[in-house]
Motif scaffolding. Structure first.
Motif, PDB file in Angstrom:
ATOM      1  N   PHE A 119       0.828  -1.205   0.000  1.00 28.17           N
ATOM      2  CA  PHE A 119       0.000   0.000   0.000  1.00 28.17           C
ATOM      3  C   PHE A 119       0.867   1.261   0.000  1.00 28.17           C
ATOM      4  O   PHE A 119       0.503   2.268  -0.608  1.00 28.17           O
ATOM      5  CB  PHE A 119      -0.942  -0.009   1.203  1.00 28.17           C
ATOM      6  N   GLU A 120       2.001   1.212   0.674  1.00 29.61           N
ATOM      7  CA  GLU A 120       2.917   2.347   0.635  1.00 29.61           C
ATOM      8  C   GLU A 120       3.452   2.563  -0.772  1.00 29.61           C
ATOM      9  O   GLU A 120       3.591   3.708  -1.232  1.00 29.61           O
ATOM     10  CB  GLU A 120       4.066   2.108   1.612  1.00 29.61           C
TER      11      GLU A 120
ATOM     12  N   VAL B 142       0.646   4.193  -2.799  1.00 31.89           N
ATOM     13  CA  VAL B 142       0.508   5.612  -2.469  1.00 31.89           C
ATOM     14  C   VAL B 142       1.625   6.434  -3.107  1.00 31.89           C
ATOM     15  O   VAL B 142       1.397   7.531  -3.639  1.00 31.89           O
ATOM     16  CB  VAL B 142       0.497   5.794  -0.938  1.00 31.89           C
TER      17      VAL B 142
ATOM     18  N   ILE C  82       0.822   6.833  -6.797  1.00 31.36           N
ATOM     19  CA  ILE C  82      -0.240   7.823  -6.994  1.00 31.36           C
ATOM     20  C   ILE C  82       0.327   9.240  -6.913  1.00 31.36           C
ATOM     21  O   ILE C  82      -0.036  10.123  -7.711  1.00 31.36           O
ATOM     22  CB  ILE C  82      -1.356   7.608  -5.960  1.00 31.36           C
TER      23      ILE C  82
ATOM     24  N   LEU D 210      -5.922   3.239   2.155  1.00 29.32           N
ATOM     25  CA  LEU D 210      -5.171   4.313   1.496  1.00 29.32           C
ATOM     26  C   LEU D 210      -5.132   5.573   2.361  1.00 29.32           C
ATOM     27  O   LEU D 210      -4.121   6.275   2.398  1.00 29.32           O
ATOM     28  CB  LEU D 210      -5.788   4.615   0.131  1.00 29.32           C
ATOM     29  N   SER D 211      -6.247   5.847   3.053  1.00 30.37           N
ATOM     30  CA  SER D 211      -6.262   7.015   3.950  1.00 30.37           C
ATOM     31  C   SER D 211      -5.268   6.830   5.085  1.00 30.37           C
ATOM     32  O   SER D 211      -4.567   7.777   5.474  1.00 30.37           O
ATOM     33  CB  SER D 211      -7.669   7.230   4.505  1.00 30.37           C
TER      34      SER D 211
ATOM     35  N   HIS E  21      -2.550   5.384   4.938  1.00 30.63           N
ATOM     36  CA  HIS E  21      -1.186   5.512   4.423  1.00 30.63           C
ATOM     37  C   HIS E  21      -0.911   6.883   3.810  1.00 30.63           C
ATOM     38  O   HIS E  21       0.050   7.035   3.046  1.00 30.63           O
ATOM     39  CB  HIS E  21      -0.905   4.406   3.399  1.00 30.63           C
TER      40      HIS E  21
ATOM     41  N   ILE F 224      -3.200   9.225   2.038  1.00 25.33           N
ATOM     42  CA  ILE F 224      -4.025   9.883   1.017  1.00 25.33           C
ATOM     43  C   ILE F 224      -5.267  10.421   1.707  1.00 25.33           C
ATOM     44  O   ILE F 224      -6.158   9.663   2.098  1.00 25.33           O
ATOM     45  CB  ILE F 224      -4.391   8.914  -0.121  1.00 25.33           C
TER      46      ILE F 224
END
Length: 746
Positions: free
Chosen positions: A356-357, A360, A363, A390-391, A393, A395
C-alpha cells in the motif's frame, strides 16, 4: 436506434468488463446486453430463464418494440453472434400491451402467456412464469428486473404492481406494460404445427415414444427444446440482421474464439449423430436427433460475409506495424505491484515493504505529472476497505464517485475511488486507472447472483426421470413412474403416477410441491404403504427427537447467555489490510457470517456459532478473520480438525494470511516429531504460541493453554464421543466457531 455500436467480446468475462466500463465512463449511453445460451451445443437442457429473458428483451429493443434509445452500445460475445435467433419480424409482432385503469381481455392475456411459453406455476419466482389466483395474475416478463402483479376488478385492470420474488411484497407500481415472449421457442398452434411437420420431414415418421415430439405436440415445454429452434419458424435470422449497418468492434482474440466455437459445435454434432446412428450410449433415454450445425449456427463463411458488409474495427493491446492502418488511443499498461507483493510475502516481521505504501507513492508520482487518478474496486465493501487503507497511508483527498463525470468534477489533486470491475489498469494521456487487482493480486471473483430462497421441493415434472424415488409429505417414500393423463369429471388432468407398496397414487401436477427428492442411497429402499402407519410413526419419532434437541439447545444457550467475557477489540486499520489480502469477492452469505461472528466476539458474551457451507464456499475465511480478532486482542486460538491432511492445509493457509504479522503459529498432529510437539505444548502453556492448528491431539489432557479465547472446530461430526465430551468441557469458557459442509444437529 439512430446510432448503434456493437462490441463483440471473446467470452463472457470480457463482455462483463465492457458493460461495466461503459456504464461508468459513459453513463448516458444505453447499453444493451445479448448473452449466449448458458448450455452446451446439442444439450438436453434449456438455457436459464433469466438468460432467455435478457436475450429476448434485447432482440425486442433492436426490433423496435421496446424503448427507442437515441444511441446505444450492444455488448455481446462470439458465441451469441454465431447462434441463429428468431426472425426479427416475429419478435417485433409478438407482444401484449396493457394499461392500468383500462379494460383488458383476460382470455387473450392467458392465450398470449400460454402460446409464448410462459410456465403456469403456483408462485412466480423466475422470469417466464405466471400464476393466477382469482382476480390477480402474477407474471415475470422478459426484460423486467422484478415480476409484476396484475390486479383485475372484473374486466378492468385496476393496478400493475412490481413485487419481490423472494418475499412476494410490493416494491412499486407501473402504469403500463409491454409483454414479450418468455421463450425463443413459441408454443402457439402455428408454431406447433410447423414443428411437427418439420420434425417428421427431417427425421422421418415418429414411430417410437419421442418425449420431445409428444410434449411440443401437446403444447408443453420440454427441457432442451430450444436446440430444435429452426423447426418452430419458417427461417431464422442472425444478430447481424437485427443490428443492420452498425459499427462493429471486435475485441482481441475474437477470430480464435470464433474458430474454436465452430469446431466445438461440429464435434458435439458428430458425437450426437454417431450415438443416434450407432444406437449406443443413450440406452436409458430416447435417441437424440440433432439438427445440422448450419441450421443453428453461422458458418465461418457467413461470419466473414456479414463483417465484410459493415464498418469493422479490431481492437488490440499491441502496436500495429507501420504497414497496417491503425489508430493509437494513447493507452499504456498500468503498473502492477507484483514485486512489492512478492517481497511482502517473503518478509515476515521486520523489514517488509508494504504494497500500500508503494501504491501511495505511485499515486503521488502520477499527480505530479498533472494526471488524474482513479482507483477501481470490485464491490462497495472493497471501496470502503481500500479507501480506509489508502487514507491510513497518507491519502487524505479521497472521494467516492459513481461515474466518470463525477470524477472529472473533483479537484485534480483528489483521488477518485469507485466500484469498477476492471481486472488490469492502464494509463491514458490525462488520467490513470489503478484497479485493486493490480495492488492486491488476482481477485478470483465469484459472480454475485440474485438472492434466492433455498427450495427443496420440486417445481417441474421435467426435473424427474421415470424410476426416481420421491417423498410425499403425507404418504412417504414412493417411486415416480411418469406423467399420465386421467379423466376427472369429463376433463383431462395431467398427473404424476407414483408407485407405493400395494398401490398407486396419481398426484396432479399443480400439487407437485408436495414432493421432494429422496435424498439418500436408493439401493434397498422399502416403499411406504399407502394408508399405512409406518410413515406417520417415523415422522412422529423425528418430531419428538427434534423437540428434545431443541430443549437441550435452549438449556445450553441460557447458561452461556448468563456468562460474561472480555469483549475483543476490532483494530480497524490493520484489520482492513488483513481483509484486503483475501483474493476473492465476498459473497452476501459470507459477509453476513463474518459480520455476525465479529459482533459475537466484540459484545462480551461467549460465542457458539455454526457456519455451514459447501466445500469452496469460503468458510475458512470466516475463521481467519475471527482468529485475527482473537490474536490481536491477546487471546490464543485453537483450530481443531479431524484429519492430518486438513491440518496441513489449514496450517499453510493461516501461515500465508498471517505472514508479516506478529502472530506465532504452530501445527500439532501425529506427524509432528515428538521433540517439536513437546515444545509446542510448552509454548501453548506459556502463551508463547498464539495460534495452533491440529487434530484431536489438541484435545488431549496434556494440552493446556495460557489464555485460550477462541476455538475453531472443523467438521465436528467426524470426532469420536470422547473428543466431543472434551470439546463440550472447553466450550464453557471460550468462544466457539464450528465449520461444516454437512448440516448437522447442534
Amino acid at each position: 436506434m439512430k446510432a448503434l455500436a456493437v462490441f463483440v467480446a471473446a467470452d463472457d468475462a470480457r463482455a462483463a468488463i465492457a458493460r461495466e466500463a461503459a456504464g461508468f465512463f459513459a453513463p448516458e449511453l444505453t447499453v444493451l446486453d445479448f448473452p449466449a445460451w448458458d448450455c452446451l451445443p446439442y444439450d438436453r437442457v434449456s438455457p436459464r430463464a433469466d438468460i432467455e429473458s435478457r436475450r429476448l428483451a434485447t432482440l425486442a429493443a433492436l426490433a423496435g418494440r421496446g424503448e427507442n434509445p437515441g444511441a446505444g452500445l450492444l455488448v455481446t460475445t462470439v458465441n451469441a453472434v454465431l447462434q441463429r435467433v428468431p426472425p426479427r419480424q416475429v419478435v417485433a409482432e409478438s407482444s401484449f400491451m396493457a394499461r392500468a385503469g383500462k379494460e383488458v381481455d383476460r382470455g387473450l392475456l392467458m392465450q398470449f402467456l400460454v402460446r409464448n411459453a410462459y410456465s403456469n406455476t403456483g408462485t412466480v419466482r423466475e422470469p417466464g412464469e405466471f400464476a393466477v389466483r382469482g382476480g390477480i395474475v402474477d407474471l415475470w416478463p422478459p426484460g423486467q428486473d422484478e415480476p409484476l402483479r396484475l390486479d383485475f376488478f372484473g374486466p378492468e385492470l385496476e393496478s400493475i404492481r412490481r413485487f419481490d420474488a423472494e418475499s412476494q411484497l410490493t416494491t412499486g407500481s407501473e402504469q403500463a406494460i409491454v409483454l414479450l415472449p418468455a421463450s425463443e421457442a413459441p408454443l402457439d398452434p402455428d408454431s406447433i404445427s410447423r414443428f411437427r411437420s418439420n420434425y417428421v420431414a427431417r427425421f422421418g415418421a415418429v414411430t417410437d415414444e419421442d418425449p420431445l415430439y409428444e410434449a411440443v405436440s401437446a403444447g408443453r415445454k420440454h427441457a432442451g427444446m430450444e436446440h430444435w429452434l429452426p423447426l418452430f419458424y419458417p427461417a431464422l435470422d442472425s444478430l447481424f440482421d437485427y443490428v443492420g449497418p452498425a459499427q462493429i468492434f471486435l475485441s482481441p482474440n475474437v477470430e480464435e474464439a470464433k474458430d474454436a466455437r465452430i469446431e466445438l459445435v461440429g464435434d458435439y454434432y458428430a458425437t450426437r449423430e454417431s450415438m443416434r446412428s450407432g444406437n449406443t450410449g443413450e440406452t436409458l433415454s430416447a435417441p437424440y436427433k440433432p439438427l445440422k450445425p448450419e441450421d443453428l449456427y453461422l458458418s465461418a463463411r457467413e461470419w466473414d460475409a456479414a463483417l465484410a458488409k459493415r464498418n469493422v474495427r479490431v481492437l488490440s493491446p499491441f502496436k500495429a506495424p507501420d504497414s497496417m492502418k491503425s489508430i493509437d488511443a494513447g493507452g499504456m499498461p498500468g503498473r502492477d505491484f507484483a514485486p512489492e507483493r512478492a517481497q511482502e510475502n517473503r518478509a515476515q516481521e521486520t523489514g517488509r515493504i508494504n504494497v500500500f505504501e508503494a501504491a501511495v507513492g505511485h499515486i503521488a508520482q502520477i499527480q505530479t505529472s498533472g494526471r488524474r487518478v482513479l482507483v477501481g474496486c470490485w464491490s462497495e465493501g472493497s471501496v470502503e476497505r481500500m479507501g480506509g487503507v489508502l487514507s491510513d497511508h497518507g491519502i487524505t483527498a479521497l472521494k467516492r464517485v459513481n461515474d466518470w463525470r463525477e470524477a472529472l468534477r473533483l479537484h485534480e489533486r483528489a483521488v477518485a475511488i469507485a466500484v469498477l470491475q476492471i481486472d488490469h489498469g492502464f494509463e491514458a494521456p490525462d488520467f490513470v486507472l489503478i484497479p485493486e487487482e493490480d495492488i492486491l493480486g488476482d481477485r478470483m471473483v465469484r459472480p454475485r447472483g440474485r438472492a434466492r430462497r433455498s427450495q427443496h421441493f420440486l417445481q417441474e415434472a421435467s426435473a424427474l426421470t421415470a424410476g426416481d424415488l420421491v417423498t410425499h409429505i403425507e404418504h412417504g417414500v414412493g417411486r415416480y413412474l411418469g406423467l399420465k393423463t386421467i379423466e376427472v369429471q369429463n376433463a383431462p388432468h395431467d398427473c404424476l403416477e407414483l408407485q407405493y407398496d400395494g398401490g398407486k397414487l396419481f398426484l396432479p401436477v399443480e400439487n407437485i410441491e408436495l414432493l421432494t427428492r429422496f435424498g439418500s442411497e436408493e439401493s434397498g429402499v422399502q416403499l411406504d404403504r399407502l394408508g399405512g402407519a409406518g410413515w406417520q410413526h417415523r415422522k412422529a419419532r423425528m418430531k419428538a427427537r427434534i423437540r428434545e434437541m431443541a430443549a437441550e439447545l435452549i438449556r445450553i444457550a441460557a447458561a452461556r447467555a448468563l456468562k460474561e467475557m472480555p469483549p475483543m477489540e476490532l483494530p480497524r486499520g490493520i484489520y482492513d489490510e488483513f481483509c484486503a489480502r483475501f483474493p476473492y469477492l465476498e459473497t452476501e452469505d459470507q459477509e453476513r457470517a463474518i459480520a455476525d461472528v465479529v459482533e459475537d466476539l466484540t459484545r462480551g458474551r461467549p460465542m457458539d456459532r455454526l457456519v455451514c457451507g459447501d466445500v469452496g464456499f469460503g468458510k475458512t475465511e470466516v475463521a481467519l478473520r475471527a482468529a485475527f480478532l482473537a490474536t490481536m486482542s491477546g487471546n490464543q486460538v485453537a483450530v481443531v480438525v479431524p484429519t492430518t491432511l486438513l491440518a496441513r492445509q489449514h496450517y499453510r493457509t493461516f501461515r500465508e494470511r498471517f505472514g508479516g504479522l506478529p502472530v506465532r503459529i504452530a501445527q500439532l498432529s501425529r506427524f509432528v516429531p515428538a521433540k517439536e510437539a513437546k515444545e509446542i505444548r510448552k509454548g501453548l502453556a506459556e502463551g508463547k504460541i498464539d495460534l495452533v492448528i491440529g487434530t484431536h491431539a489438541l484435545l488431549a489432557k496434556t494440552i493446556s493453554f495460557r489464555h485460550l479465547g477462541l476455538m475453531v472446530i472443523d467438521e465436528e461430526q467426524h470426532f469420536g464421543v470422547g473428543h466431543k465430551e472434551r470439546l463440550k468441557a472447553l466450550r464453557a469458557d471460550v468462544h466457539v466457531l464450528t465449520l461444516t459442509a454437512t448440516p448437522i444437529p447442534r
